[in-house]
Design a protein around this motif. Structure first.
Motif, PDB file in Angstrom:
ATOM      1  N   VAL A  46       0.861  -1.177   0.000  1.00 36.00           N
ATOM      2  CA  VAL A  46       0.000   0.000   0.000  1.00 36.00           C
ATOM      3  C   VAL A  46       0.897   1.226   0.000  1.00 36.00           C
ATOM      4  O   VAL A  46       1.830   1.327   0.794  1.00 36.00           O
ATOM      5  CB  VAL A  46      -0.922   0.008   1.235  1.00 36.00           C
ATOM      6  N   HIS A  47       0.621   2.160  -0.922  1.00 32.95           N
ATOM      7  CA  HIS A  47       1.447   3.360  -1.061  1.00 32.95           C
ATOM      8  C   HIS A  47       0.844   4.530  -0.289  1.00 32.95           C
ATOM      9  O   HIS A  47      -0.354   4.776  -0.358  1.00 32.95           O
ATOM     10  CB  HIS A  47       1.556   3.749  -2.546  1.00 32.95           C
ATOM     11  N   PHE A  48       1.707   5.230   0.449  1.00 38.57           N
ATOM     12  CA  PHE A  48       1.292   6.477   1.085  1.00 38.57           C
ATOM     13  C   PHE A  48       2.518   7.353   1.314  1.00 38.57           C
ATOM     14  O   PHE A  48       3.461   6.951   1.990  1.00 38.57           O
ATOM     15  CB  PHE A  48       0.589   6.222   2.415  1.00 38.57           C
ATOM     16  N   GLN A  49       2.512   8.519   0.705  1.00 41.30           N
ATOM     17  CA  GLN A  49       3.534   9.537   0.932  1.00 41.30           C
ATOM     18  C   GLN A  49       2.800  10.865   1.101  1.00 41.30           C
ATOM     19  O   GLN A  49       2.197  11.357   0.136  1.00 41.30           O
ATOM     20  CB  GLN A  49       4.531   9.607  -0.231  1.00 41.30           C
ATOM     21  N   PRO A  50       2.819  11.437   2.303  1.00 41.23           N
ATOM     22  CA  PRO A  50       1.972  12.593   2.608  1.00 41.23           C
ATOM     23  C   PRO A  50       2.091  13.762   1.638  1.00 41.23           C
ATOM     24  O   PRO A  50       1.106  14.447   1.370  1.00 41.23           O
ATOM     25  CB  PRO A  50       2.443  13.004   4.007  1.00 41.23           C
ATOM     26  N   LYS A  51       3.277  13.996   1.087  1.00 43.54           N
ATOM     27  CA  LYS A  51       3.474  15.164   0.233  1.00 43.54           C
ATOM     28  C   LYS A  51       3.454  14.810  -1.254  1.00 43.54           C
ATOM     29  O   LYS A  51       3.881  15.605  -2.096  1.00 43.54           O
ATOM     30  CB  LYS A  51       4.792  15.845   0.586  1.00 43.54           C
ATOM     31  N   SER A  52       2.957  13.621  -1.561  1.00 47.10           N
ATOM     32  CA  SER A  52       2.919  13.186  -2.956  1.00 47.10           C
ATOM     33  C   SER A  52       1.594  12.475  -3.215  1.00 47.10           C
ATOM     34  O   SER A  52       0.771  12.323  -2.325  1.00 47.10           O
ATOM     35  CB  SER A  52       4.101  12.244  -3.230  1.00 47.10           C
ATOM     36  N   THR A  53       1.375  12.049  -4.447  1.00 43.96           N
ATOM     37  CA  THR A  53       0.174  11.298  -4.799  1.00 43.96           C
ATOM     38  C   THR A  53       0.569   9.978  -5.441  1.00 43.96           C
ATOM     39  O   THR A  53       1.705   9.801  -5.888  1.00 43.96           O
ATOM     40  CB  THR A  53      -0.722  12.067  -5.789  1.00 43.96           C
ATOM     41  N   PHE A  54      -0.394   9.058  -5.487  1.00 42.86           N
ATOM     42  CA  PHE A  54      -0.135   7.789  -6.156  1.00 42.86           C
ATOM     43  C   PHE A  54       0.087   8.012  -7.648  1.00 42.86           C
ATOM     44  O   PHE A  54       0.851   7.263  -8.278  1.00 42.86           O
ATOM     45  CB  PHE A  54      -1.304   6.828  -5.917  1.00 42.86           C
ATOM     46  N   ASP A  55      -0.545   9.029  -8.210  1.00 41.75           N
ATOM     47  CA  ASP A  55      -0.366   9.345  -9.630  1.00 41.75           C
ATOM     48  C   ASP A  55       1.109   9.627  -9.944  1.00 41.75           C
ATOM     49  O   ASP A  55       1.660   9.114 -10.928  1.00 41.75           O
ATOM     50  CB  ASP A  55      -1.195  10.577 -10.016  1.00 41.75           C
ATOM     51  N   GLN A  56       1.743  10.443  -9.088  1.00 36.54           N
ATOM     52  CA  GLN A  56       3.157  10.773  -9.301  1.00 36.54           C
ATOM     53  C   GLN A  56       4.036   9.541  -9.119  1.00 36.54           C
ATOM     54  O   GLN A  56       4.975   9.312  -9.881  1.00 36.54           O
ATOM     55  CB  GLN A  56       3.567  11.884  -8.321  1.00 36.54           C
TER      56      GLN A  56
END
Length: 415
Positions: free
Chosen positions: A358-368
């Motif tokens: 599962v992807h999660f990076q607070p300052k980014s999006t899954f699209d990027q």
């Protein structure tokens, strides 16, 4: 050819345990958990037949649908969640069953008008309708009951000793007493999942924020579970399915990773990691899965639940440096990431390993994230199977904060 005449209706609601703890039909997840549910709401599609329906907040885009079809997965039907549960034609149309990720008073309430149009087999399920007795089935106290039953029947020193398993605590004073005995402990809320709802104490001290969390949990849920902090080496699970008549079928083993605080990180694809094989032979795993199956029957879960479930286990090193098994840390009475990982395994080439993350990076999006991954790790095939590379599991053009994906590697590479 479709598997069934009438469609199964799927919806992704991984906050079901928190909804059970809350107990009301009006429960709403907080902002972040709601976003998590929305962003990953297509995940039940991988369990579905092409005739089935996935209720989603946002229909998956064409690029994602094309990519998934190219990967060899048949697409089900996607329909807007809010519209369907109010649409008279959809409500009365014949259905095979309702398949939420997990049951709770809230999802039973949301689905109440859809049940009459389901087949009788669904209506005969012990959990087709909610009653107050179901709540305890989902608690960590019930998992402790299953563990105790298993240990009472076990004749091996491979397993955790009784003095190392969880204790039920109803007050702050009881917890402080256990800290004096164990020093390092883990405190768990009775109803939570995926490593949420727990506090890891590596120092034998309760600070103000932890005391506040304990008191809040005691007020809302009534008690907490406290167990010694073990020297964990590997996480694994047993995946089962219970049918309408209470028959349990073992579906396979799951292997997963958690972070230092016990929160879910990823599932390992491609079978048992080689590092574990030294300690967990096929014979041991068969004996363990069979023993847990009997405990599920003896403790009343098989008679009161229908659907998928996973038993989370742990391989750890004891104080003498010997490897031991904690055979029932918690029970997930729902679809779960372990059941999903087993499904993906069937698409893998035999010399492929990988991770389901599962992807999660607070300052980014899954699209990027997707743009980088599809460029650097294109999906490659071998003998009609997925061999290596990256495969997104949710849409990647919808500004999602959360995402899900596979990252595969050949066995002769370091993963």
């Amino acid at each position: 050819m479709s598997r069934n005449k009438f469609p199964k209706i799927f919806v992704y609601n991984p906050t079901c345990e928190i909804a059970i703890a809350n107990g009301t039909v009006s429960y709403m997840p907080n902002k972040m958990l709601s976003r998590f549910e929305r962003d990953l709401d297509v995940l039940p599609m991988y369990f579905a037949d092409e005739n089935d329906v996935i209720l989603v907040n946002q229909l998956p885009d064409r690029d994602f649908r094309n990519l998934i079809e190219a990967a060899g997965i048949l697409l089900p039907n996607f329909k807007p969640f809010d519209e369907c549960i109010q649409d008279k034609d959809f409500i009365i149309s014949a259905k095979e069953s309702l398949e939420p990720w997990g049951w709770s008073p809230r999802i039973h309430h949301i689905f109440k008008h859809l049940k009459d149009s389901c087949q009788q087999e669904f209506k005969n399920r012990p959990n087709a309708y909610w009653n107050d007795k179901h709540k305890d089935l989902y608690s960590r106290k019930k998992a402790l009951e299953v563990l105790n039953h298993f240990l009472n029947k076990a004749d091996s020193n491979l397993y955790i000793s009784k003095n190392q398993i969880a204790k039920v605590c109803y007050s702050l004073a009881e917890i402080k007493g256990l800290i004096e005995t164990c020093k390092q402990i883990v405190i768990k809320a009775p109803w939570s999942s995926s490593g949420r709802g727990l506090q890891v104490l590596r120092q034998s001290h309760l600070n103000d924020s932890i005391i506040q969390w304990i008191n809040g949990t005691l007020d809302v849920q009534g008690y907490v579970m406290v167990e010694p902090l073990l020297n964990k080496k590997y996480d694994f699970s047993f995946q089962y399915h219970i049918d309408e008549k209470g028959k349990i079928e073992f579906r396979g083993n799951g292997y997963f990773k958690t972070n230092s605080n016990g929160q879910y990180d990823s599932n390992i694809l491609g079978g048992m990691p080689k590092e574990m094989k030294e300690f967990l032979s096929d014979e041991r795993m068969q004996k363990l899965s069979g023993g847990i199956k009997q405990a599920l029957i003896s403790c009343g879960i098989a008679q009161n639940y229908c659907g998928h479930l996973g038993i989370d286990c742990m391989l750890y090193s004891d104080q003498k440096g010997e490897m031991k098994v904690q055979p029932c840390l918690e029970i997930n009475l729902r679809y779960n990431m372990g059941t999903l990982a087993l499904l993906f395994d069937q698409y893998l080439h035999h010399d492929t390993k990988g991770e389901f993350k599962v992807h999660f990076q607070p300052k980014s999006t899954f699209d990027q994230f997707h743009k980088e991954m599809v460029k650097n790790h294109p999906l490659k095939w071998k003998d009609g199977k997925w061999h290596e590379g990256y495969l997104p599991l949710v849409s990647f053009n919808q500004n999602k904060l959360f995402g899900a994906y596979l990252l595969l590697s050949r066995l002769n590479k370091h993963f």
